[in-house]
Design an enzyme around this catalytic site. Structure first.
Site, short mmCIF file in Angstrom:
data_model
loop_
_atom_site.label_atom_id
_atom_site.label_comp_id
_atom_site.label_asym_id
_atom_site.label_seq_id
_atom_site.Cartn_x
_atom_site.Cartn_y
_atom_site.Cartn_z
N ASP A 43 1.71 13.65 17.36
CA ASP A 43 1.88 13.72 15.90
C ASP A 43 0.54 13.55 15.19
O ASP A 43 0.41 12.75 14.27
CB ASP A 43 2.88 12.66 15.44
N LEU A 85 0.82 -1.22 0.00
CA LEU A 85 0.00 0.00 0.00
C LEU A 85 0.85 1.26 0.00
O LEU A 85 0.52 2.24 -0.67
CB LEU A 85 -0.93 0.00 1.22
N GLN A 86 1.93 1.27 0.77
CA GLN A 86 2.85 2.41 0.82
C GLN A 86 4.26 1.88 1.01
O GLN A 86 4.46 0.84 1.62
CB GLN A 86 2.51 3.36 1.98
N THR A 108 11.81 4.59 2.25
CA THR A 108 13.20 4.20 2.08
C THR A 108 13.51 2.91 2.82
O THR A 108 14.22 2.04 2.30
CB THR A 108 14.12 5.32 2.59
N PHE A 109 12.99 2.77 4.04
CA PHE A 109 13.29 1.56 4.80
C PHE A 109 12.05 0.89 5.37
O PHE A 109 12.15 -0.11 6.07
CB PHE A 109 14.26 1.88 5.95
N GLY A 110 10.85 1.39 5.07
CA GLY A 110 9.62 0.81 5.61
C GLY A 110 8.57 0.57 4.54
O GLY A 110 8.60 1.18 3.47
N ARG A 111 7.65 -0.33 4.85
CA ARG A 111 6.53 -0.63 3.94
C ARG A 111 5.27 -0.87 4.75
O ARG A 111 5.33 -1.32 5.90
CB ARG A 111 6.80 -1.89 3.11
N ILE A 112 4.11 -0.59 4.13
CA ILE A 112 2.82 -0.97 4.68
C ILE A 112 2.13 -1.87 3.66
O ILE A 112 1.95 -1.49 2.51
CB ILE A 112 1.95 0.25 5.01
N LYS A 164 2.61 -3.27 9.02
CA LYS A 164 3.74 -2.34 8.98
C LYS A 164 5.01 -3.13 9.24
O LYS A 164 5.11 -3.89 10.20
CB LYS A 164 3.60 -1.26 10.05
#
Length: 563
Positions: free
Chosen positions: A421, A292-293, A296-300, A320
Site C-alpha cells: 500500500d 492530527l487526523q 470514522t473510528f480512528g484518530r492520530i 494511532k
C-alpha cells in the site's frame, strides 16, 4: 467487468452511511405522512451484509421518512441475490408493492415473498426480495422498488422508492458428452502429464536464468547502496520517452522474488496483541496533545512519551488509536498492519516504537514524530500555497522526496518485505523535507476516498494497485514498483488523486487496454518515462527500486545543474 456506472465504492461511502444512521428528516410540507407507528428499516445483520456497518438503517422511523437514505442507490454485490426489509405498524396501514428494472435482459423482475397488495403487519416481521440475474451478460442493473403506504384507506398516500444497483455476471453453460467417459479420462490424464512435464522444463530454465539475474542485481545493489543520495552514479541511465506507457522499454528485466496474497482476515485479536507484546508499555508514560487526523473510528494524535528510566526526558510521538465504537476487526487490523515495518532500520522508514494494549484502554500504536506530518496532506497544502507563491516547493525538492521513498522501498525489496500500500498517504515528512515510509494502519479510515470495495467486502487502494494485484490479489516487489510510479505521479501533481475519472470497477479493463494516467503538467518527459516503466503490464519488465534510485538521483543532479 461488471458495474459500468458504479459509485465511488462502498468503502468511500462509509462516512455517508454512518451519518444517515443518525440523520432523519420530516416530509417537505412539515407533515410526516408515513402513517401511525410505521417503521421500515434494514436490520443490523442486513446492514452489515450490504455496507459493513453494525447499525440499523431506517427508511421510516416512527412515521418519519428519511429522505436522505431513500435516494441513495445502494450497490448489491454479485454474490448477494436477496434483500431483507424489516417493517411493522401500530395501526392499519395498507400497502402496494411494485418493481422496475432498467435492463430486463440482464436481470429478471424482482420477486417478493409477500403479496403485491395488503396490510403492513402489526408485529415486527421481515419480507424478502429476490434479485435474480439472467446470467446472459456481465453488467450492472438499476432496480427500483416502490412501496406505497395508505393510511385508513384515505387518499393520503406516501410513496417510498428504494433504489439498488445489482451486479450481474454471465454464466457459461458447460455441456459434457454423456458417453466415452473412459476415453475422456485417459485423454485428460495424458494432457495433465504433458503439461506437468512442460512446466517442469520451463521452471528449470527460469531458475537458471533467475540465479544469474539475482547475482547481477545483488552486486548492483551493494555498489549502489554505498553511493548515497549525495553521490550520483556515474553509470549512464536510459531515459525513456514512450507515447504509450505500455510500450515503454524497461531499464532491465528482473525476476520477482516472492509473491504474497493478503491474509489479514485470518489473524485474531489475541494473535495481533501477541505479536507486539514485547514492545508494550504502560499507559502512564503516554500524554495526548493535539488531534492530527480523525476518521470514522480512528484518530492520530501528537503525543508525548516519557522515558522509562529518566521521567524528566520526553520525546514527541505519533499516536494511532481507535474510538470506543471501533469493532474488534478494526482493532486487529490496526495492530496487524502496524507491524508491517517492525524491526526494520532505515533512514527512510518509520516503524512502530511501542504499543499500549492494557486491558480497559483503547489500543495505541506509537511512532516517532515528524513535525510536518502526513506527506499527502503536506503536498495539498503546498498546492494551496502555490497560488500565492509559485516557489513554495521546487521540482528538485519533489524529486528528492521521490529518491528517499525509492531508497526506503529498495531496502524493503532487498529484505523481501512487500509493502502492498505504497502511497503519499502512507509517508510522513519533517521541516527538512526528510521523508519516511510508514505502514498503512488506519489509512482506510483516514483516507476513505482512496479505497474502494469491488463487491468482495474488502476496501483496497484500487487506483494504486498493479493489474495482477487487482485481478489475482497477488503482491510482490514488482507491484510495489507499480505503486511507486503512482506515488511519483502524486508528488508531481502535489497530491492529486490518480485515475479520478475512472470507475473503480473498470480499472482492470482500463489497465489491460494499455491506458494510464496522463503526464502531469510541467512534468519533464524523462520523469514521466520513469513512471511509465513502473506501469508495464508484465511485472518482470518493471525496474527494480535500486535502478529507480539511480535514475532519479541522476535526474536530480541534472536539475541542480540548472538551478
Amino acid at each position: 467487468m461488471a458495474g459500468t456506472a458504479a459509485a465511488a465504492g462502498q468503502g468511500a461511502s462509509t462516512i455517508f452511511w454512518r451519518a444517515l444512521l443518525v440523520l432523519w428528516s420530516c416530509c417537505s410540507d412539515g407533515v410526516c405522512r408515513g402513517g401511525p407507528g410505521v417503521n421500515v428499516y434494514l436490520s443490523v445483520e442486513e446492514t452489515r451484509r450490504l455496507i459493513g456497518l453494525d447499525a440499523e438503517l431506517y427508511y421510516v422511523r416512527n412515521d418519519v421518512v428519511s429522505y436522505y437514505a431513500l435516494p441513495f442507490k445502494l450497490l448489491v454485490p454479485g454474490e448477494t441475490n436477496s434483500l431483507h426489509f424489516t417493517w411493522h405498524a401500530k395501526s392499519k396501514v395498507e400497502y402496494t408493492l411494485g418493481f422496475q428494472v432498467d435492463n430486463p435482459a440482464v436481470m429478471d423482475m424482482p420477486q417478493a415473498n409477500i403479496s403485491a397488495r395488503g396490510e403492513i403487519p402489526r408485529k415486527e416481521s421481515v419480507f424478502r426480495v429476490d434479485l435474480l440475474c439472467t446470467g446472459t451478460f456481465d453488467s450492472e442493473v438499476a432496480m427500483e422498488m416502490q412501496l406505497n403506504l395508505t393510511i385508513n384507506s384515505s387518499k393520503n398516500i406516501t410513496v417510498l422508492n428504494f433504489k439498488r444497483r445489482k451486479i450481474c455476471f454471465k454464466i457459461d453453460a458447460v455441456h459434457t458428452a454423456p458417453a466415452t467417459s473412459t476415453r475422456v479420462f485417459y485423454i485428460s490424464v495424458g494432457v495433465c502429464c504433458a503439461v506437468i512435464f512442460l512446466v517442469a522444463i520451463i521452471l528449470a530454465v527460469l531458475h537458471l536464468h533467475s540465479m544469474k539475474r539475482v547475482e547481477l542485481n545483488d552486486s548492483m545493489s551493494e555498489s549502489g547502496s554505498s553511493q548515497g543520495l549525495s553521490q550520483p552514479s556515474t553509470q549512464t541511465t536510459q531515459y525513456l520517452r514512450a507515447d504509450t506507457p505500455n510500450n515503454a522499454t524497461p531499464v532491465t528485466s528482473y525476476p520477482t522474488l516472492r509473491i504474497e496474497k493478503n491474509d489479514l482476515k485470518s489473524v485474531t485479536l489475541a494473535e495481533a496483541k501477541a505479536r507486539v507484546k514485547d514492545v508494550a508499555i504502560s499507559r502512564e508514560r503516554i500524554t495526548f496533545k493535539d488531534v492530527l487526523q480523525e476518521g470514522t473510528f480512528g484518530r492520530i494524535f501528537h503525543g508525548v512519551l516519557v522515558d522509562e528510566k529518566d521521567p524528566s526526558k520526553e520525546k514527541n510521538v505519533f499516536i494511532k488509536t481507535v474510538k470506543d465504537h471501533a469493532s474488534e476487526v478494526q482493532v486487529t487490523m490496526m495492530l496487524t498492519e502496524s507491524c508491517k515495518l517492525r524491526g526494520l532500520h532505515h533512514r527512510n522508514l518509520l516503524p512502530i516504537n511501542h504499543v499500549c494494549i492494557e486491558d480497559g484502554e483503547r489500543p495505541m500504536v506509537l511512532l516517532p514524530y515528524l513535525n510536518w506530518g502526513n506527506l499527502k496532506l503536506f503536498l495539498r497544502q503546498c498546492k494551496l500555497a502555490e497560488a500565492n507563491n509559485p516557489q513554495a516547493i521546487s521540482q528538485q525538492d519533489l524529486v528528492h522526496m521521490a529518491i528517499q521513498i525509492a531508497c526506503g522501498m529498495s531496502y524493503l525489496a532487498r529484505r523481501e518485505v512487500i509493502h502492498k500500500d505504497l502511497a503519499t498517504r502512507n509517508c510522513v515528512i519533517d521541516d527538512s523535507l526528510q521523508v519516511k515510509i510508514t505502514d498503512n494502519a488506519l489509512s482506510r479510515d483516514l483516507f476513505p476516498m482512496d479505497y474502494h470495495c469491488l463487491g468482495d467486502n474488502e476496501n483496497r487502494p484500487v487506483r494504486w494497485m498493479a493489474l495482477e494485484s487487482l485481478v489475482n490479489n497477488e503482491f510482490s516487489s514488482a507491484s510495489d514498483v507499480w505503486a511507486f510510479g503512482v506515488t511519483l505521479w502524486e508528488l508531481m501533481t502535489l497530491g492529486q488523486t490518480p485515475y479520478v475519472d475512472i470507475d473503480p470497477f473498470e480499472m482492470a479493463v482500463y489497465l489491460k487496454d494499455g491506458y494510464r494516467i496522463a503526464q502531469p503538467i510541467n512534468c519533464p518527459d524523462e520523469l514521466f518515462a520513469v513512471m511509465a516503466c513502473c506501469w508495464a503490464l508484465d511485472r518482470d519488465e518493471r525496474p527494480k527500486f535500486q535502478q529507480l534510485v539511480q535514475c532519479l538521483t541522476e535526474f536530480h543532479a541534472a536539475l541542480g545543474a540548472y538551478v
